[in-house]
Design a protein around this motif. Structure first.
Motif, PDB file in Angstrom:
ATOM      1  N   ASN A   1       0.827  -1.203   0.000  1.00  0.00           N
ATOM      2  CA  ASN A   1       0.000   0.000   0.000  1.00  0.00           C
ATOM      3  C   ASN A   1       0.865   1.258   0.000  1.00  0.00           C
ATOM      4  O   ASN A   1       1.612   1.510   0.945  1.00  0.00           O
ATOM      5  CB  ASN A   1      -0.914  -0.009   1.241  1.00  0.00           C
ATOM      6  CG  ASN A   1      -1.823   1.210   1.303  1.00  0.00           C
ATOM      7  OD1 ASN A   1      -2.098   1.860   0.294  1.00  0.00           O
ATOM      8  ND2 ASN A   1      -2.303   1.522   2.493  1.00  0.00           N
ATOM      9  N   PHE A   2       0.787   2.042  -1.084  1.00  0.00           N
ATOM     10  CA  PHE A   2       1.416   3.361  -1.125  1.00  0.00           C
ATOM     11  C   PHE A   2       0.429   4.333  -0.481  1.00  0.00           C
ATOM     12  O   PHE A   2      -0.617   4.636  -1.064  1.00  0.00           O
ATOM     13  CB  PHE A   2       1.673   3.799  -2.571  1.00  0.00           C
ATOM     14  CG  PHE A   2       2.700   3.004  -3.321  1.00  0.00           C
ATOM     15  CD1 PHE A   2       3.948   3.550  -3.580  1.00  0.00           C
ATOM     16  CD2 PHE A   2       2.430   1.724  -3.787  1.00  0.00           C
ATOM     17  CE1 PHE A   2       4.911   2.828  -4.292  1.00  0.00           C
ATOM     18  CE2 PHE A   2       3.372   0.995  -4.506  1.00  0.00           C
ATOM     19  CZ  PHE A   2       4.624   1.551  -4.756  1.00  0.00           C
ATOM     20  N   ASP A   3       0.740   4.860   0.689  1.00  0.00           N
ATOM     21  CA  ASP A   3      -0.293   5.592   1.424  1.00  0.00           C
ATOM     22  C   ASP A   3       0.301   6.389   2.581  1.00  0.00           C
ATOM     23  O   ASP A   3       1.319   5.991   3.159  1.00  0.00           O
ATOM     24  CB  ASP A   3      -1.318   4.597   1.982  1.00  0.00           C
ATOM     25  CG  ASP A   3      -2.668   5.209   2.289  1.00  0.00           C
ATOM     26  OD1 ASP A   3      -2.757   6.439   2.419  1.00  0.00           O
ATOM     27  OD2 ASP A   3      -3.634   4.435   2.411  1.00  0.00           O
ATOM     28  N   ALA A   4      -0.347   7.483   2.918  1.00  0.00           N
ATOM     29  CA  ALA A   4       0.010   8.229   4.125  1.00  0.00           C
ATOM     30  C   ALA A   4      -0.589   7.578   5.358  1.00  0.00           C
ATOM     31  O   ALA A   4      -0.105   7.774   6.479  1.00  0.00           O
ATOM     32  CB  ALA A   4      -0.487   9.669   4.016  1.00  0.00           C
ATOM     33  N   HIS A   5      -1.658   6.794   5.148  1.00  0.00           N
ATOM     34  CA  HIS A   5      -2.433   6.237   6.259  1.00  0.00           C
ATOM     35  C   HIS A   5      -2.370   4.711   6.278  1.00  0.00           C
ATOM     36  O   HIS A   5      -2.320   4.068   5.231  1.00  0.00           O
ATOM     37  CB  HIS A   5      -3.910   6.653   6.129  1.00  0.00           C
ATOM     38  CG  HIS A   5      -4.104   8.127   5.958  1.00  0.00           C
ATOM     39  ND1 HIS A   5      -4.180   8.720   4.712  1.00  0.00           N
ATOM     40  CD2 HIS A   5      -4.238   9.121   6.867  1.00  0.00           C
ATOM     41  CE1 HIS A   5      -4.355  10.030   4.871  1.00  0.00           C
ATOM     42  NE2 HIS A   5      -4.384  10.297   6.169  1.00  0.00           N
ATOM     43  N   PHE A   6      -2.425   4.140   7.479  1.00  0.00           N
ATOM     44  CA  PHE A   6      -2.496   2.692   7.614  1.00  0.00           C
ATOM     45  C   PHE A   6      -3.842   2.137   7.141  1.00  0.00           C
ATOM     46  O   PHE A   6      -3.923   1.016   6.655  1.00  0.00           O
ATOM     47  CB  PHE A   6      -2.316   2.283   9.085  1.00  0.00           C
ATOM     48  CG  PHE A   6      -0.916   2.361   9.599  1.00  0.00           C
ATOM     49  CD1 PHE A   6       0.078   1.536   9.100  1.00  0.00           C
ATOM     50  CD2 PHE A   6      -0.594   3.250  10.615  1.00  0.00           C
ATOM     51  CE1 PHE A   6       1.371   1.593   9.605  1.00  0.00           C
ATOM     52  CE2 PHE A   6       0.694   3.311  11.128  1.00  0.00           C
ATOM     53  CZ  PHE A   6       1.680   2.492  10.616  1.00  0.00           C
TER      54      PHE A   6
ATOM     55  N   TYR B   1       1.216  -7.363   5.016  1.00  0.00           N
ATOM     56  CA  TYR B   1       0.881  -5.982   4.680  1.00  0.00           C
ATOM     57  C   TYR B   1       2.119  -5.094   4.785  1.00  0.00           C
ATOM     58  O   TYR B   1       2.745  -4.999   5.838  1.00  0.00           O
ATOM     59  CB  TYR B   1      -0.205  -5.505   5.653  1.00  0.00           C
ATOM     60  CG  TYR B   1      -0.798  -4.136   5.392  1.00  0.00           C
ATOM     61  CD1 TYR B   1      -0.930  -3.618   4.106  1.00  0.00           C
ATOM     62  CD2 TYR B   1      -1.263  -3.361   6.460  1.00  0.00           C
ATOM     63  CE1 TYR B   1      -1.507  -2.357   3.903  1.00  0.00           C
ATOM     64  CE2 TYR B   1      -1.843  -2.113   6.268  1.00  0.00           C
ATOM     65  CZ  TYR B   1      -1.955  -1.620   4.980  1.00  0.00           C
ATOM     66  OH  TYR B   1      -2.518  -0.380   4.780  1.00  0.00           O
ATOM     67  N   LEU B   2       2.471  -4.451   3.660  1.00  0.00           N
ATOM     68  CA  LEU B   2       3.589  -3.512   3.592  1.00  0.00           C
ATOM     69  C   LEU B   2       3.056  -2.126   3.259  1.00  0.00           C
ATOM     70  O   LEU B   2       2.349  -1.951   2.255  1.00  0.00           O
ATOM     71  CB  LEU B   2       4.587  -3.961   2.516  1.00  0.00           C
ATOM     72  CG  LEU B   2       5.667  -2.956   2.089  1.00  0.00           C
ATOM     73  CD1 LEU B   2       6.569  -2.583   3.257  1.00  0.00           C
ATOM     74  CD2 LEU B   2       6.490  -3.520   0.932  1.00  0.00           C
ATOM     75  N   CYS B   3       3.384  -1.150   4.088  1.00  0.00           N
ATOM     76  CA  CYS B   3       2.941   0.233   3.873  1.00  0.00           C
ATOM     77  C   CYS B   3       4.126   1.111   3.501  1.00  0.00           C
ATOM     78  O   CYS B   3       5.143   1.122   4.199  1.00  0.00           O
ATOM     79  CB  CYS B   3       2.285   0.791   5.138  1.00  0.00           C
ATOM     80  SG  CYS B   3       0.737  -0.004   5.585  1.00  0.00           S
ATOM     81  N   LEU B   4       3.972   1.878   2.436  1.00  0.00           N
ATOM     82  CA  LEU B   4       5.017   2.768   1.950  1.00  0.00           C
ATOM     83  C   LEU B   4       4.548   4.213   2.046  1.00  0.00           C
ATOM     84  O   LEU B   4       3.559   4.583   1.420  1.00  0.00           O
ATOM     85  CB  LEU B   4       5.360   2.443   0.494  1.00  0.00           C
ATOM     86  CG  LEU B   4       5.732   0.985   0.175  1.00  0.00           C
ATOM     87  CD1 LEU B   4       5.896   0.800  -1.330  1.00  0.00           C
ATOM     88  CD2 LEU B   4       7.004   0.592   0.906  1.00  0.00           C
TER      89      LEU B   4
END
Length: 315
Positions: free
Chosen positions: A150-155, A186-189
């Motif tokens: 997920n490319f995102d500012a938020h979880f 889940y990987l957050c960027l």
């Protein structure tokens, strides 16, 4: 209740040529799929911002898919002659029934994947993710593990105790994984401290989420980032990537549901997307939170369209 409409060819307009030099001349508008062996990309719209409304955000993303398509249509076509680009229609929300829209989206994604077609879903609020993920889950073999990038500012890991919304999709997925005795990968960027409260960081830690925070998500840290992404991809069988446009700085993406100047830039996003594509494990992609109400000179829509353009010409 019918919450799906056939693709609108009138959205696909641009310069005319005799050689299909532009994507509006390449695209095929159809809701009828045939299983084949050609490389096929299918654009499916999710015209719903009910989740944003429930999450007390700025509404307007319901018209996001249309805005992206209008910009994508005008872009040059460099696809191989045998590669197919389809517009397969729009899932929309009727009578505030977001859950039904998500279920319809899931069914459509499953059908696309079962027909050897790569889904590109345009949103719409980030509640798109729950429907999209379930469509993938229903299509892949049961023993295969799914990784979410997920490319995102938020979880978007808010608890859904008081109902589902655009901030709960990955929490819902995590709960489903626990109930099904499967791993939540889940990987957050691009996660920002100023966009997530302490309880969300705690939830992410408890769920084993891999996080690359925004202050580290830039070209200066490129080698380290690529290694982390590759390590994550190597730990799963298939990858689902979701790009929330509000992760980008508002210098590039003002037309989103939750804009901020503190986001990341397109260059690092494109580099990471290339790494994901080259892994050979990516099976589905979406772009969320396009909100034309707050866009400036269609710049956010152009950014989203350029991401799609880059993807279909790189994959």
């Amino acid at each position: 209740m019918n919450n799906f409409k056939k693709p609108e060819s009138s959205l696909w307009k641009g310069r005319s040529s005799q050689e299909k030099l532009y994507l509006h001349e390449k695209v095929i508008c159809t809701d009828k799929l045939q299983k084949g062996h050609l490389k096929t990309f299918a654009i499916l719209s999710y015209a719903c911002d009910e989740g944003v409304k429930r999450n007390q955000g700025r509404v307007g993303a319901v018209t996001g898919p249309e805005a992206i398509i209008r910009q994508l249509a005008k872009m040059p076509n460099h696809l191989k002659k045998e590669t197919q680009l389809l517009d397969v229609g729009t899932v929309f929300c009727v009578d505030n029934d977001m859950e039904l829209a998500q279920q319809t989206l899931a069914n459509k994604v499953t059908t696309l994947l079962e027909n050897n077609t790569f889904p590109i879903i345009l949103g719409g609020g980030h509640d798109i993710a729950y429907g999209h993920y379930n469509g993938i889950l229903n299509a892949v073999e049961k023993h295969k593990t799914i990784g979410i990038i997920n490319f995102d500012a938020h979880f978007d890991l808010r608890a859904n105790t008081n109902g589902n919304n655009s901030g709960t999709p990955f929490y819902q997925i995590a709960k489903d994984c626990k109930a099904n005795h499967t791993t939540f990968n889940y990987l957050c960027l691009g996660i920002r401290d100023d966009a997530n409260d302490a309880s969300l960081f705690k939830t992410a830690k408890e769920l084993g989420v891999t996080v690359i925070k925004n202050e580290e998500f830039n070209l200066h840290q490129s080698k380290k980032i690529q290694k982390q992404i590759s390590r994550f991809i190597n730990s799963v069988d298939v990858v689902y990537t979701t790009i929330d446009l509000d992760g980008f700085s508002s210098a590039y993406a003002a037309g989103v549901s939750a804009a901020s100047p503190m986001g990341f830039s397109p260059d690092i996003a494109l580099q990471c997307l290339k790494t994901i594509i080259k892994s050979g494990k990516l099976i589905s992609l979406d772009i969320a939170e396009m909100n034309p109400t707050y866009d400036i000179d269609n710049q956010t829509a152009k950014l989203a369209a350029s991401l799609v353009h880059y993807f279909i010409h790189t994959a």
